[in-house]
Write a protein that holds these residues in place. Sequence first.
Motif, PDB file in Angstrom:
ATOM      1  N   ARG A 178     101.677  21.859   9.064  1.00 32.24           N
ATOM      2  CA  ARG A 178     102.241  21.076  10.159  1.00 32.24           C
ATOM      3  C   ARG A 178     102.202  21.882  11.441  1.00 32.24           C
ATOM      4  N   VAL A 179     101.940  21.233  12.554  1.00 31.32           N
ATOM      5  CA  VAL A 179     102.046  21.855  13.875  1.00 31.32           C
ATOM      6  C   VAL A 179     102.922  20.927  14.704  1.00 31.32           C
ATOM      7  N   TRP A 180     103.826  21.494  15.453  1.00 27.96           N
ATOM      8  CA  TRP A 180     104.698  20.677  16.303  1.00 27.96           C
ATOM      9  C   TRP A 180     105.032  21.458  17.566  1.00 27.96           C
ATOM     10  N   ILE A 181     104.938  20.789  18.696  1.00 28.85           N
ATOM     11  CA  ILE A 181     105.361  21.371  19.976  1.00 28.85           C
ATOM     12  C   ILE A 181     106.321  20.364  20.619  1.00 28.85           C
ATOM     13  N   ALA A 182     107.477  20.830  21.094  1.00 30.73           N
ATOM     14  CA  ALA A 182     108.464  19.935  21.729  1.00 30.73           C
ATOM     15  C   ALA A 182     107.793  19.217  22.905  1.00 30.73           C
ATOM     16  N   GLN A 231     104.202  20.123  25.601  1.00 29.17           N
ATOM     17  CA  GLN A 231     102.871  19.751  25.091  1.00 29.17           C
ATOM     18  C   GLN A 231     101.811  19.789  26.191  1.00 29.17           C
ATOM     19  N   ARG A 232     100.567  19.868  25.768  1.00 28.83           N
ATOM     20  CA  ARG A 232      99.375  19.849  26.624  1.00 28.83           C
ATOM     21  C   ARG A 232      99.301  21.058  27.566  1.00 28.83           C
ATOM     22  N   ARG A 233      99.808  22.200  27.104  1.00 27.52           N
ATOM     23  CA  ARG A 233      99.682  23.445  27.881  1.00 27.52           C
ATOM     24  C   ARG A 233      98.892  24.476  27.085  1.00 27.52           C
ATOM     25  N   GLY A 234      98.273  24.052  25.996  1.00 24.82           N
ATOM     26  CA  GLY A 234      97.504  24.980  25.168  1.00 24.82           C
ATOM     27  C   GLY A 234      98.380  25.824  24.245  1.00 24.82           C
ATOM     28  N   LEU A 235      99.661  25.457  24.110  1.00 23.42           N
ATOM     29  CA  LEU A 235     100.564  26.283  23.287  1.00 23.42           C
ATOM     30  C   LEU A 235     100.244  26.162  21.799  1.00 23.42           C
ATOM     31  N   ALA A 236      99.964  24.936  21.322  1.00 18.73           N
ATOM     32  CA  ALA A 236      99.664  24.763  19.893  1.00 18.73           C
ATOM     33  C   ALA A 236      98.439  25.583  19.516  1.00 18.73           C
ATOM     34  N   LYS A 237      97.428  25.507  20.349  1.00 13.72           N
ATOM     35  CA  LYS A 237      96.177  26.202  20.057  1.00 13.72           C
ATOM     36  C   LYS A 237      96.396  27.713  20.000  1.00 13.72           C
ATOM     37  N   ARG A 238      97.169  28.235  20.956  1.00 15.35           N
ATOM     38  CA  ARG A 238      97.389  29.682  20.974  1.00 15.35           C
ATOM     39  C   ARG A 238      98.346  30.128  19.865  1.00 15.35           C
ATOM     40  N   PHE A 289      96.104  13.186   9.515  1.00 17.43           N
ATOM     41  CA  PHE A 289      96.546  13.669  10.818  1.00 17.43           C
ATOM     42  C   PHE A 289      97.202  12.559  11.637  1.00 17.43           C
ATOM     43  N   THR A 290      98.089  12.948  12.530  1.00 18.26           N
ATOM     44  CA  THR A 290      98.543  12.030  13.577  1.00 18.26           C
ATOM     45  C   THR A 290      97.440  11.993  14.641  1.00 18.26           C
ATOM     46  N   ALA A 291      97.585  11.132  15.663  1.00 20.84           N
ATOM     47  CA  ALA A 291      96.560  11.059  16.708  1.00 20.84           C
ATOM     48  C   ALA A 291      96.451  12.380  17.475  1.00 20.84           C
ATOM     49  N   SER A 292      97.603  12.954  17.861  1.00 22.82           N
ATOM     50  CA  SER A 292      97.539  14.217  18.609  1.00 22.82           C
ATOM     51  C   SER A 292      97.114  15.360  17.688  1.00 22.82           C
ATOM     52  N   GLY A 293      97.517  15.291  16.418  1.00 22.87           N
ATOM     53  CA  GLY A 293      97.100  16.310  15.444  1.00 22.87           C
ATOM     54  C   GLY A 293      95.590  16.289  15.277  1.00 22.87           C
ATOM     55  N   SER A 294      95.031  15.098  15.244  1.00 22.11           N
ATOM     56  CA  SER A 294      93.592  14.929  15.120  1.00 22.11           C
ATOM     57  C   SER A 294      92.862  15.574  16.312  1.00 22.11           C
ATOM     58  N   ALA A 295      93.397  15.349  17.517  1.00 19.24           N
ATOM     59  CA  ALA A 295      92.786  15.929  18.726  1.00 19.24           C
ATOM     60  C   ALA A 295      92.847  17.456  18.660  1.00 19.24           C
ATOM     61  N   LEU A 296      93.955  17.966  18.180  1.00 22.08           N
ATOM     62  CA  LEU A 296      94.116  19.420  18.089  1.00 22.08           C
ATOM     63  C   LEU A 296      93.129  20.020  17.080  1.00 22.08           C
ATOM     64  N   ARG A 330      90.373  18.783  16.006  1.00 23.43           N
ATOM     65  CA  ARG A 330      89.008  18.612  16.513  1.00 23.43           C
ATOM     66  C   ARG A 330      88.658  19.660  17.562  1.00 23.43           C
ATOM     67  N   SER A 331      89.664  20.015  18.355  1.00 23.77           N
ATOM     68  CA  SER A 331      89.425  21.022  19.392  1.00 23.77           C
ATOM     69  C   SER A 331      89.254  22.412  18.762  1.00 23.77           C
ATOM     70  N   VAL A 332      89.988  22.674  17.688  1.00 23.62           N
ATOM     71  CA  VAL A 332      89.920  23.994  17.039  1.00 23.62           C
ATOM     72  C   VAL A 332      88.706  24.094  16.120  1.00 23.62           C
TER      73      VAL A 332
HETATM   74  C1  LIG Z   1      99.694  17.943  18.020  1.00 22.70           C
HETATM   75  C2  LIG Z   1     100.487  18.869  18.933  1.00 22.70           C
HETATM   76  C3  LIG Z   1     101.118  19.976  18.095  1.00 22.70           C
HETATM   77  C4  LIG Z   1      99.547  19.475  19.989  1.00 22.70           C
HETATM   78  O1  LIG Z   1     100.290  20.425  20.737  1.00 22.70           O
HETATM   79  P1  LIG Z   1      99.857  20.870  22.216  1.00 22.70           P
HETATM   80  O2  LIG Z   1     100.525  22.170  22.505  1.00 22.70           O
HETATM   81  O3  LIG Z   1     100.108  19.756  23.142  1.00 22.70           O
HETATM   82  O4  LIG Z   1      98.276  21.076  22.033  1.00 22.70           O
HETATM   83  P2  LIG Z   1      97.354  21.981  23.000  1.00 22.70           P
HETATM   84  O5  LIG Z   1      97.861  21.871  24.403  1.00 22.70           O
HETATM   85  O6  LIG Z   1      97.223  23.339  22.408  1.00 22.70           O
HETATM   86  O7  LIG Z   1      95.989  21.193  22.908  1.00 22.70           O
HETATM   87  C5  LIG Z   1      94.941  21.558  22.034  1.00 22.70           C
HETATM   88  C6  LIG Z   1      93.812  20.572  22.194  1.00 22.70           C
HETATM   89  O8  LIG Z   1      94.200  19.286  21.676  1.00 22.70           O
HETATM   90  C7  LIG Z   1      94.073  18.293  22.680  1.00 22.70           C
HETATM   91  N1  LIG Z   1      95.236  17.397  22.573  1.00 22.70           N
HETATM   92  C8  LIG Z   1      96.515  17.737  22.257  1.00 22.70           C
HETATM   93  N2  LIG Z   1      97.298  16.653  22.262  1.00 22.70           N
HETATM   94  C9  LIG Z   1      96.498  15.614  22.569  1.00 22.70           C
HETATM   95  C10 LIG Z   1      96.736  14.222  22.740  1.00 22.70           C
HETATM   96  N3  LIG Z   1      97.962  13.704  22.586  1.00 22.70           N
HETATM   97  N4  LIG Z   1      95.676  13.433  23.061  1.00 22.70           N
HETATM   98  C11 LIG Z   1      94.430  13.951  23.232  1.00 22.70           C
HETATM   99  N5  LIG Z   1      94.150  15.272  23.104  1.00 22.70           N
HETATM  100  C12 LIG Z   1      95.181  16.080  22.780  1.00 22.70           C
HETATM  101  C13 LIG Z   1      94.110  19.062  23.992  1.00 22.70           C
HETATM  102  O9  LIG Z   1      93.457  18.357  25.012  1.00 22.70           O
HETATM  103  C14 LIG Z   1      93.413  20.330  23.636  1.00 22.70           C
HETATM  104  O10 LIG Z   1      92.016  20.118  23.635  1.00 22.70           O
HETATM  105  P3  LIG Z   1      91.005  21.144  24.394  1.00 22.70           P
HETATM  106  O11 LIG Z   1      91.261  22.488  23.741  1.00 22.70           O
HETATM  107  O12 LIG Z   1      89.667  20.584  24.048  1.00 22.70           O
HETATM  108  O13 LIG Z   1      91.383  21.107  25.806  1.00 22.70           O
HETATM  109  C15 LIG Z   1     101.613  18.075  19.687  1.00 22.70           C
HETATM  110  O14 LIG Z   1     101.036  16.967  20.345  1.00 22.70           O
HETATM  111  C16 LIG Z   1     102.725  17.580  18.793  1.00 22.70           C
HETATM  112  O15 LIG Z   1     103.645  18.327  18.466  1.00 22.70           O
HETATM  113  N6  LIG Z   1     102.651  16.305  18.397  1.00 22.70           N
HETATM  114  C17 LIG Z   1     103.705  15.714  17.557  1.00 22.70           C
HETATM  115  C18 LIG Z   1     103.643  16.284  16.167  1.00 22.70           C
HETATM  116  C19 LIG Z   1     102.286  16.048  15.500  1.00 22.70           C
HETATM  117  O16 LIG Z   1     101.735  14.959  15.585  1.00 22.70           O
HETATM  118  N7  LIG Z   1     101.777  17.104  14.852  1.00 22.70           N
HETATM  119  C20 LIG Z   1     100.494  17.065  14.158  1.00 22.70           C
HETATM  120  C21 LIG Z   1     100.697  16.594  12.755  1.00 22.70           C
HETATM  121  S1  LIG Z   1      99.109  16.357  11.925  1.00 22.70           S
END
Ligand SMILES: CC(C)(COP(=O)(O)OP(=O)(O)OC[C@H]1O[C@@H](n2cnc3c(N)ncnc32)[C@H](O)[C@@H]1OP(=O)(O)O)[C@@H](O)C(=O)NCCC(=O)NCCS
Length: 226
Positions: free
Chosen positions: A146-150, A154-161, A183-190, A192-194
């Motif tokens: 699991r990955v979660w950012i408050a 979000q969207r500051r590159g914290l999850a990735k780092r 994956f969730t939608a944002s999890g999927s984006a993360l 895919r980016s990694v």
């Molecule tokens: C998923 C999550 C952890 C991402 O955290 P974050 O700190 O915002 O992610 P980052 O800023 O490190 O982004 C990493 C990459 O994902 C992309 N991304 C993150 N959230 C996104 C979103 N909601 N929509 C589209 N792209 C997204 C970023 O653009 C970035 O891509 P890049 O490296 O190509 O620029 C955060 O959105 C979250 O906590 N979501 C709720 C919990 C959840 O769904 N967890 C995943 C369970 S599978």
Amino acid sequence: MTTDACICGFSYVRGLAEDEALHRKIHSEYFIGPSVPSVLKTPVLGEIDGYAVHVVDGRSPFDTRRKIAHVAMVAHRSMSAYPAGYDGTVTEDNQRLYVLVERRRVIGFVLSARDTRFWRLRWSEGGLVELLDRNASIHVGHKIGRVWIAAKFQRRGLAKRLLLVASAHLGMGISEMAWEVPFTASGSALVRSVSPSTFFGCGDIQAVRDTISIEPPPGAASQVRR
Ligand SMILES: CC(C)(COP(=O)(O)OP(=O)(O)OC[C@H]1O[C@@H](n2cnc3c(N)ncnc32)[C@H](O)[C@@H]1OP(=O)(O)O)[C@@H](O)C(=O)NCCC(=O)NCCS
Ligand SMILES: [Zn+2]
């Protein structure tokens, strides 16, 4: 009386003082993370943008782990279809929680665990997930559970780092990490980016079925049947 279902995962009766007060607490945990002073007793691995990265594992005192497990519940509230995955007990799968801390507040976490069944997957056009091999690879390895950012952070590159710190601590390259599916939608984006090309997914047959959109061509007996 109007019942509101908020993005933080809490449904409450608007205008009811008790509900409003509870909602304020829960919403604040969703938005800026919960205050968990016990986290300061755990070792620091480094920092990201001035926020400390702590690690909580089987060696952390039980009481500390139990209190920090609250962050998994906070994450779970806003994605109720996904189990919290961490309750602070020491499990056989060597769970580790990498937490990002602002003062005493946990603003994000990465949960890793050991697993034994790894499905080889690939991103294809439009974010679809393709299953590359009919059978899972059986070996012992780490996965990201699991990955979660408050929300505010979000969207500051914290999850990735934070993932980079976790994978280095686990002794793996970030692109070698396996991921719990679906994956969730944002999890999927993360993910895919990694891991923009192929990656390993972990989960039971149903979770894999829920994740894949493209099956491998017919061949050997399949462990994944629709
Ligand atoms: C998923 C999550 C952890 C991402 O955290 P974050 O700190 O915002 O992610 P980052 O800023 O490190 O982004 C990493 C990459 O994902 C992309 N991304 C993150 N959230 C996104 C979103 N909601 N929509 C589209 N792209 C997204 C970023 O653009 C970035 O891509 P890049 O490296 O190509 O620029 C955060 O959105 C979250 O906590 N979501 C709720 C919990 C959840 O769904 N967890 C995943 C369970 S599978
Ligand atoms: Zn709310």
